[in-house]
Motif scaffolding. Structure first.
Motif, mmCIF file in Angstrom:
data_model
loop_
_atom_site.group_PDB
_atom_site.id
_atom_site.type_symbol
_atom_site.label_atom_id
_atom_site.label_comp_id
_atom_site.label_asym_id
_atom_site.label_seq_id
_atom_site.Cartn_x
_atom_site.Cartn_y
_atom_site.Cartn_z
ATOM 1 N N GLY A 115 0.798 -1.213 0.000
ATOM 2 C CA GLY A 115 0.000 0.000 0.000
ATOM 3 C C GLY A 115 0.833 1.265 0.000
ATOM 4 N N GLY A 116 0.662 2.063 1.056
ATOM 5 C CA GLY A 116 1.441 3.284 1.175
ATOM 6 C C GLY A 116 2.924 3.024 1.188
ATOM 7 N N GLY A 117 3.338 1.907 1.755
ATOM 8 C CA GLY A 117 4.754 1.542 1.735
ATOM 9 C C GLY A 117 5.249 1.307 0.320
ATOM 10 N N MET A 118 4.410 0.684 -0.514
ATOM 11 C CA MET A 118 4.760 0.480 -1.913
ATOM 12 C C MET A 118 4.942 1.817 -2.612
ATOM 13 S SD MET A 118 5.143 -1.932 -4.332
ATOM 14 C CE MET A 118 6.526 -0.982 -4.924
ATOM 15 N N GLN A 119 4.070 2.770 -2.296
ATOM 16 C CA GLN A 119 4.155 4.065 -2.957
ATOM 17 C C GLN A 119 5.368 4.861 -2.486
ATOM 18 O OE1 GLN A 119 0.064 5.853 -3.991
ATOM 19 N NE2 GLN A 119 -0.394 4.390 -2.353
ATOM 20 N N ILE A 120 5.760 4.711 -1.230
ATOM 21 C CA ILE A 120 7.004 5.336 -0.771
ATOM 22 C C ILE A 120 8.182 4.772 -1.552
ATOM 23 C CG2 ILE A 120 8.595 5.550 1.180
ATOM 24 C CD1 ILE A 120 6.071 5.519 2.988
ATOM 25 N N ALA A 121 8.215 3.453 -1.698
ATOM 26 C CA ALA A 121 9.295 2.816 -2.451
ATOM 27 C C ALA A 121 9.309 3.279 -3.901
ATOM 28 C CB ALA A 121 9.154 1.301 -2.375
ATOM 29 N N LEU A 122 8.137 3.547 -4.471
ATOM 30 C CA LEU A 122 8.064 4.018 -5.849
ATOM 31 C C LEU A 122 8.728 5.374 -6.015
ATOM 32 C CD1 LEU A 122 4.395 3.017 -6.720
ATOM 33 C CD2 LEU A 122 6.477 2.022 -7.703
ATOM 34 N N GLY A 123 8.789 6.155 -4.937
ATOM 35 C CA GLY A 123 9.444 7.451 -5.021
ATOM 36 C C GLY A 123 10.936 7.355 -5.225
ATOM 37 N N ALA A 124 11.517 6.200 -4.887
ATOM 38 C CA ALA A 124 12.957 6.012 -5.054
ATOM 39 C C ALA A 124 13.310 5.822 -6.523
ATOM 40 C CB ALA A 124 13.419 4.803 -4.240
ATOM 41 N N ASP A 125 14.565 6.110 -6.862
ATOM 42 C CA ASP A 125 15.044 5.895 -8.221
ATOM 43 C C ASP A 125 15.174 4.411 -8.529
ATOM 44 O OD1 ASP A 125 16.613 8.739 -9.236
ATOM 45 O OD2 ASP A 125 16.184 8.524 -7.111
ATOM 46 N N ILE A 126 15.572 3.638 -7.512
ATOM 47 C CA ILE A 126 15.922 2.224 -7.677
ATOM 48 C C ILE A 126 15.401 1.463 -6.482
ATOM 49 C CG2 ILE A 126 17.888 0.599 -7.735
ATOM 50 C CD1 ILE A 126 19.482 2.970 -9.073
ATOM 51 N N ARG A 127 14.880 0.250 -6.713
ATOM 52 C CA ARG A 127 14.360 -0.590 -5.629
ATOM 53 C C ARG A 127 15.066 -1.947 -5.662
ATOM 54 N NH1 ARG A 127 11.118 2.818 -7.433
ATOM 55 N NH2 ARG A 127 11.018 1.765 -9.444
ATOM 56 N N ILE A 128 15.736 -2.293 -4.562
ATOM 57 C CA ILE A 128 16.397 -3.589 -4.415
ATOM 58 C C ILE A 128 15.651 -4.366 -3.339
ATOM 59 C CG2 ILE A 128 18.540 -4.771 -3.851
ATOM 60 C CD1 ILE A 128 20.053 -2.284 -4.765
ATOM 61 N N ALA A 129 15.227 -5.585 -3.660
ATOM 62 C CA ALA A 129 14.373 -6.346 -2.743
ATOM 63 C C ALA A 129 14.981 -7.693 -2.398
ATOM 64 C CB ALA A 129 12.990 -6.561 -3.360
ATOM 65 N N ALA A 130 14.779 -8.113 -1.153
ATOM 66 C CA ALA A 130 15.117 -9.476 -0.754
ATOM 67 C C ALA A 130 14.172 -10.439 -1.471
ATOM 68 C CB ALA A 130 14.990 -9.624 0.757
#
Length: 264
Positions: A115-130
């Motif tokens: 949800g909102g956490g996903m949208q915060i992550a979308l604000g980043a240039d790059i997303r690295i996930a476990a």
């Protein structure tokens, strides 16, 4: 109690959501903390990259619904429609502030990113996930639509049919599927370590060129229909870099086969 910590070392700002006991769920204090942290970096000339992470087992479980009863009790338009942060309202700013930060932002995702956490992550240039991270555009679960900046970014990342499926169903997907669809940049067993390593790599590049590149990418993404304007902006950005101290230091460092040294 502060919901967000900011530590700057070796030109890298490490921004951490610090509500780990609640899976970093978003309450009003967390919103304020994220906005304060991001806006505090806007004019930091010593910062060359940002790593955005969550304390504990999760990046962010999304909205702490019990903390936002006021939205249902009043007129939502009075809360959502005012533009309190430039082009954004308060809720959108927790995502969009990372787009406004002038240096690259790398989000390290683990556990859940919902949800909102996903949208915060979308604000980043790059997303690295476990690899085990679970992600969802969760708003439809509560009869809502994404409204924290996600719709300014998601159409750039996802095919329309994939975007519609994820929004209509609020399905949970794993990090591997998210990577295949474009929500996640890459997978890493230790996403925070990988994000920090990438931040260190970026911090070793010309600070002015990296900032200019982020601004130019953002301009191009929002002016896709105006090729003439993008070409002109590309030329303007390059003209501002050529022959300046950072660019000349890069040239000298390459010729001398050494790492460049930039003045803050």
């Amino acid at each position: 109690m502060s919901r967000v910590s900011v530590e700057v070392e070796n030109h890298i700002a490490r921004v951490t959501l610090t509500r780990g006991d609640k899976m970093n769920a978003l309450d009003p204090a967390m919103f304020d903390g994220i906005i304060e942290a991001g806006e505090g970096l806007l004019d930091r000339t010593d910062v060359r990259a940002v790593v955005l992470a969550g304390e504990g087992e999760a990046f962010c479980a999304g909205l702490d619904v019990m903390s936002f009863g006021a939205l249902a009790s009043g007129d939502p338009k009075d809360i959502l429609m005012p533009r309190s942060h430039g082009d954004s309202n308060r809720f959108q700013q927790v995502c969009m502030v990372w787009q406004k930060v002038p240096v690259p932002v790398i989000a390290a995702l683990k556990g859940v990113c919902l949800g909102g956490g996903m949208q915060i992550a979308l604000g980043a240039d790059i997303r690295i996930a476990a690899p085990g991270t679970r992600l969802s555009i969760l708003e439809m679960k509560w009869g809502l639509v994404p409204d924290m900046g996600g719709m300014a970014i998601l159409p750039r990342l996802l095919r329309s049919d994939v975007l519609r499926k994820l929004i209509y169903t609020n399905d949970l997907i794993d990090a591997a599927q998210a990577e295949a669809w474009g929500l996640v940049t890459e997978l890493a067993d230790d996403p925070e370590a990988a994000a920090l390593a990438l931040a260190e790599q970026i911090a070793g590049k010309s600070p002015s060129a990296v900032r200019s590149a982020k601004a130019l990418i953002g301009y191009a993404e929002t002016h896709l229909a105006d090729i003439e304007a993008v070409l002109l902006e590309e030329s303007r950005a390059q003209a501002e870099l050529i022959g300046k101290p950072h660019q000349m230091e890069v040239v000298m460092a390459n010729m001398q086969k050494r790492a460049p040294v930039f003045k803050d």
